[in-house]
Structures are given as C-alpha cells and as structure tokens.
Design an enzyme around this catalytic site. Structure first.
Site, PDB file in Angstrom:
ATOM      1  N   THR A 259     -57.226  63.269 -55.635  1.00 58.49           N
ATOM      2  CA  THR A 259     -57.307  62.519 -54.364  1.00 58.49           C
ATOM      3  C   THR A 259     -58.005  63.343 -53.279  1.00 58.49           C
ATOM      4  O   THR A 259     -58.762  62.797 -52.471  1.00 58.49           O
ATOM      5  CB  THR A 259     -55.884  62.106 -53.906  1.00 58.49           C
ATOM      6  OG1 THR A 259     -55.310  61.331 -54.950  1.00 58.49           O
ATOM      7  CG2 THR A 259     -55.925  61.271 -52.648  1.00 58.49           C
TER       8      THR A 259
ATOM      9  N   ASP B 180     -51.631  57.954 -63.232  1.00 62.20           N
ATOM     10  CA  ASP B 180     -52.072  58.448 -61.924  1.00 62.20           C
ATOM     11  C   ASP B 180     -53.282  57.603 -61.544  1.00 62.20           C
ATOM     12  O   ASP B 180     -54.333  57.683 -62.201  1.00 62.20           O
ATOM     13  CB  ASP B 180     -52.453  59.932 -62.004  1.00 62.20           C
ATOM     14  CG  ASP B 180     -52.726  60.493 -60.616  1.00 62.20           C
ATOM     15  OD1 ASP B 180     -52.880  59.695 -59.665  1.00 62.20           O
ATOM     16  OD2 ASP B 180     -52.790  61.727 -60.469  1.00 62.20           O
TER      17      ASP B 180
ATOM     18  N   ASP C 236     -50.214  63.424 -64.065  1.00 61.57           N
ATOM     19  CA  ASP C 236     -51.462  64.207 -64.055  1.00 61.57           C
ATOM     20  C   ASP C 236     -51.899  64.576 -65.477  1.00 61.57           C
ATOM     21  O   ASP C 236     -53.084  64.803 -65.716  1.00 61.57           O
ATOM     22  CB  ASP C 236     -51.264  65.517 -63.267  1.00 61.57           C
ATOM     23  CG  ASP C 236     -50.949  65.281 -61.788  1.00 61.57           C
ATOM     24  OD1 ASP C 236     -51.652  64.494 -61.166  1.00 61.57           O
ATOM     25  OD2 ASP C 236     -49.978  65.892 -61.282  1.00 61.57           O
TER      26      ASP C 236
ATOM     27  N   ILE D  79     -55.322  57.704 -58.990  1.00 62.52           N
ATOM     28  CA  ILE D  79     -56.463  58.566 -58.637  1.00 62.52           C
ATOM     29  C   ILE D  79     -55.996  60.011 -58.772  1.00 62.52           C
ATOM     30  O   ILE D  79     -55.177  60.481 -57.987  1.00 62.52           O
ATOM     31  CB  ILE D  79     -56.980  58.306 -57.204  1.00 62.52           C
ATOM     32  CG1 ILE D  79     -57.427  56.839 -57.042  1.00 62.52           C
ATOM     33  CG2 ILE D  79     -58.131  59.265 -56.885  1.00 62.52           C
ATOM     34  CD1 ILE D  79     -58.003  56.495 -55.670  1.00 62.52           C
ATOM     35  N   ASP D  80     -56.479  60.684 -59.787  1.00 66.87           N
ATOM     36  CA  ASP D  80     -56.204  62.110 -59.905  1.00 66.87           C
ATOM     37  C   ASP D  80     -57.410  62.831 -59.294  1.00 66.87           C
ATOM     38  O   ASP D  80     -58.553  62.547 -59.655  1.00 66.87           O
ATOM     39  CB  ASP D  80     -56.013  62.525 -61.370  1.00 66.87           C
ATOM     40  CG  ASP D  80     -55.549  63.972 -61.452  1.00 66.87           C
ATOM     41  OD1 ASP D  80     -54.584  64.319 -60.755  1.00 66.87           O
ATOM     42  OD2 ASP D  80     -56.175  64.749 -62.185  1.00 66.87           O
TER      43      ASP D  80
ATOM     44  N   GLU E 212     -47.578  57.635 -60.084  1.00 72.16           N
ATOM     45  CA  GLU E 212     -47.431  58.616 -59.005  1.00 72.16           C
ATOM     46  C   GLU E 212     -46.994  57.956 -57.702  1.00 72.16           C
ATOM     47  O   GLU E 212     -46.076  58.420 -57.034  1.00 72.16           O
ATOM     48  CB  GLU E 212     -48.751  59.371 -58.775  1.00 72.16           C
ATOM     49  CG  GLU E 212     -48.637  60.299 -57.575  1.00 72.16           C
ATOM     50  CD  GLU E 212     -49.778  61.286 -57.431  1.00 72.16           C
ATOM     51  OE1 GLU E 212     -50.859  61.065 -57.998  1.00 72.16           O
ATOM     52  OE2 GLU E 212     -49.563  62.294 -56.731  1.00 72.16           O
TER      53      GLU E 212
END
Ligand code: IPD
Ligand code: CA
Length: 334
Positions: A107, A102, A259, A104-105, A82
C-alpha cells in the site's frame, strides 16, 4: 487430523476462481494507482495504526468486491482479509477452506506510485495453503499455483489456453544450489511497526545479514556478508522474486497471513521453502500466524540432475546460516 478432503479438480476450480478475482481487481487497483495524479489524491490516504501503516479507500473497495464474490460463489468457505481484520473481525484460522486475502499488498508503494503493488489471494484447506494467486496489475504479472501442479508466471492478456512460464524462471534447468549467504541476494523489510523494540533488532539482523564483520561483543552474532539487501515494499512480491529465482532469500518479521498465504504455495510449487524466520520448528498453521518468515529459493529442476536430498541439504544450510545471524524477535498478534 485433516478434516476437509478435496480433489485435484476442486483445486483447479478454486485456482480458476482466484484468477478471475485477480482479473476483476486488477483494473480497480490500476485506477486507484493512477488517481495519484488527480486533484482527489489527498483523499486517498486513510491512516491506520501509525504513520507508516497505511490503508486507502482502494484497499477497502477491492477487499469488499473480492469478498462479495467469495461469499456468493464459495458457500461454506471462510474469509480472512487484511481490511476486515483491521475493521475488527476476528479472522481465526480453522480447517475450513479459508480465503486469505490482501487486497493491496504494498500500500505504501501504491500511495507513492512505486509499481510493486499486488493483490494476494490464498486459499488454505486444513490450515495448509493450497492455492495462490498474486497479481501485480501495474506490471501485469500474474503468479499462480495450486498444490502439486507447479507455479507459473503469466499476464492477464495471455492466451487463456497457455499456463505461462513455469517457475523458477530457469526452468527446466535447476538454479545452482546456493553455497552460502555470502553469495545471496537477500530481501528484507523494515515493516510498518517502527517501535524501537521492533525496528532495532530488525535493523541489527539486516546489518548482520549483509555485514562483513560481526558487531563487537557482547552482542556478537555471526554475519552473512550477503551480496546485497533489497526491500520491494511488498511481502507478496518479495516472495515472487524468490519464486522466480531473482532473490535467493527473503526474511521478514512482522507481516501477516494475508501478506504470505498465496506466496507460500507459489514459492513451494516453484521449489522454494518457507520456514519460521528465527529458528522455531513450525507446522503450517503456526507458520501462517507466526509473523516470522524465511523464504529460500529453489535449487532443483525436474531434470533429476540434483538429488532431492541434496536440494534439501543445500536449502537447510542457508536456513541455518540465516537463523545464526538474525535476532530472535517474536511479535504479538493483537
Ligand atoms: C506490508 C508489505 C510490506 C511488509 C509489511 C506488510 P501492506 O503489507 O507487504 O512489504 O514489510 O510487513 O504489512 O500493508 O502493504 O499490505
Ligand atoms: Ca494491504
């Protein structure tokens, strides 16, 4: 035509590698999550495209770390992340083994201290998701799957010889087929792009998924009258709730391949299905990059008590019902 062959042993190696990456990233994400209580908190946020599209220095730090490991240990593999795409990389999906990450999905949850935050690490080969690892380091939940080997929920501190709990959580018993949307707990998200032309049809769709009565003509579509709508704020973790059998359905327009890539293979290995969000017939490459997703939970176990064709028919009924109530929204890939 598939151009890259691989063995079951390759998949196992990739799965263990992805688990190792998640184990490395976990403490870093947790440190960032807890730093919201420190005086440096105000330095946490870096604005992306708009005030609802967030990124922090932790997203970038975790992606850099994971990518360095992939570059070092998985020679010849591609990478789509990402933050790398946000920084201008093209991120084209090809048949080559491709790690889709990703860092940190969730955020927005991360920034606010809502504990639905995860790293999502998927691997595609021939543009098909084949390995997935999703780790929520705040709740210590590790979801893993490799194609053909089942999906599991465990924790990082678990005995490494044990695979964890097989998904869905009702395993070995099949969850009952869902008779209709009116019996479903549905997840949906507003997403981060809040332009009227995007948010309005999404809100209308969520309204129709949950409403008892249709809107008046001429905009009338059918309604689902679902039991409830939930938004966890993380596409990956919404999918994991479907994989566990806690949510029945997840519908979202607007998220990206990072994601959902890991979530697709974990959901499939848990007996669920992932299809286009609005009714197109798509292959995996189109699904991954199409930004519209509909996920329906399993209704089969491996005890043979429900015939595969009945499982497929029950899931297809739910898919058709969702497609008949949601708006047909198509988003661009910038
Ligand atoms: C977002 C989350 C959110 C979803 C958005 C995603 P991020 O990812 O998954 O639930 O609604 O579409 O972009 O920005 O937290 O990585
Ligand atoms: Ca992210």
């Amino acid at each position: 035509m598939a151009t890259h062959s691989y063995t079951a042993q390759d998949l196992e190696t990739y799965l263990q590698f992805a688990i190792r990456l998640a184990k490395m990233a976990g403490p870093v994400i947790r440190e960032g999550f807890n730093s919201r209580f420190t005086p440096e908190r105000s330095a946490l946020l870096i604005k992306k495209g708009n005030s609802a599209d967030l990124v922090t220095e932790w997203d970038q730090k975790v992606e850099k770390m994971v990518r360095a490991e992939i570059d070092e240990h998985m020679k010849g593999h591609s990478f789509i992340g990402e933050e790398s795409v946000a920084a201008g990389e093209h991120g084209a999906l090809t048949d080559a083994p491709t790690w889709i990450v990703d860092p940190i999905d969730g955020t927005c949850n991360f920034v606010h201290g809502f504990p639905y935050v995860a790293i999502s690490i998927g691997l595609t080969i021939n543009q098909e998701p084949v390995v997935g690892v999703i780790y929520n380091p705040i709740l210590d939940q590790l979801f893993t799957a490799a194609k053909g080997k089942g999906a599991f929920l465990s924790t990082i501190n678990q005995d490494p010889r044990s695979e964890g709990r097989r998904l869905p959580l009702s395993h070995p018993h099949p969850p009952a087929p869902l008779p209709s949307l009116s019996m479903a707990l549905v997840a949906g998200e507003y997403g981060s792009d809040r332009k009227a032309e995007i948010i309005d049809p999404k809100v209308k769709s969520m309204r129709n998924l949950s409403a008892r009565d249709p809107l008046p003509e001429p905009s009338a579509r059918k309604v689902g009258h679902a039991h409830g709508i939930r938004c966890l704020g993380s596409a990956a973790l919404n999918m994991m709730c479907v994989a566990q059998g806690q949510f029945d359905v997840y519908w979202e327009i607007g998220c990206w391949e990072w994601d959902v890539c890991a979530g697709i293979i974990i959901t499939r290995e848990a007996g669920g299905i992932v299809v286009d969000g609005c009714g197109d017939k798509v292959n995996d490459a189109q699904l991954l990059t199409g930004r519209r997703f509909l996920v329906v939970r399993a209704c089969s176990g491996n005890d043979g008590s429900i015939l595969p064709e009945d499982v497929a028919a029950a899931q297809k009924n739910i898919v058709d019902e969702v497609w008949s109530v949601v708006e047909n929204l198509r988003l661009k890939r910038e």
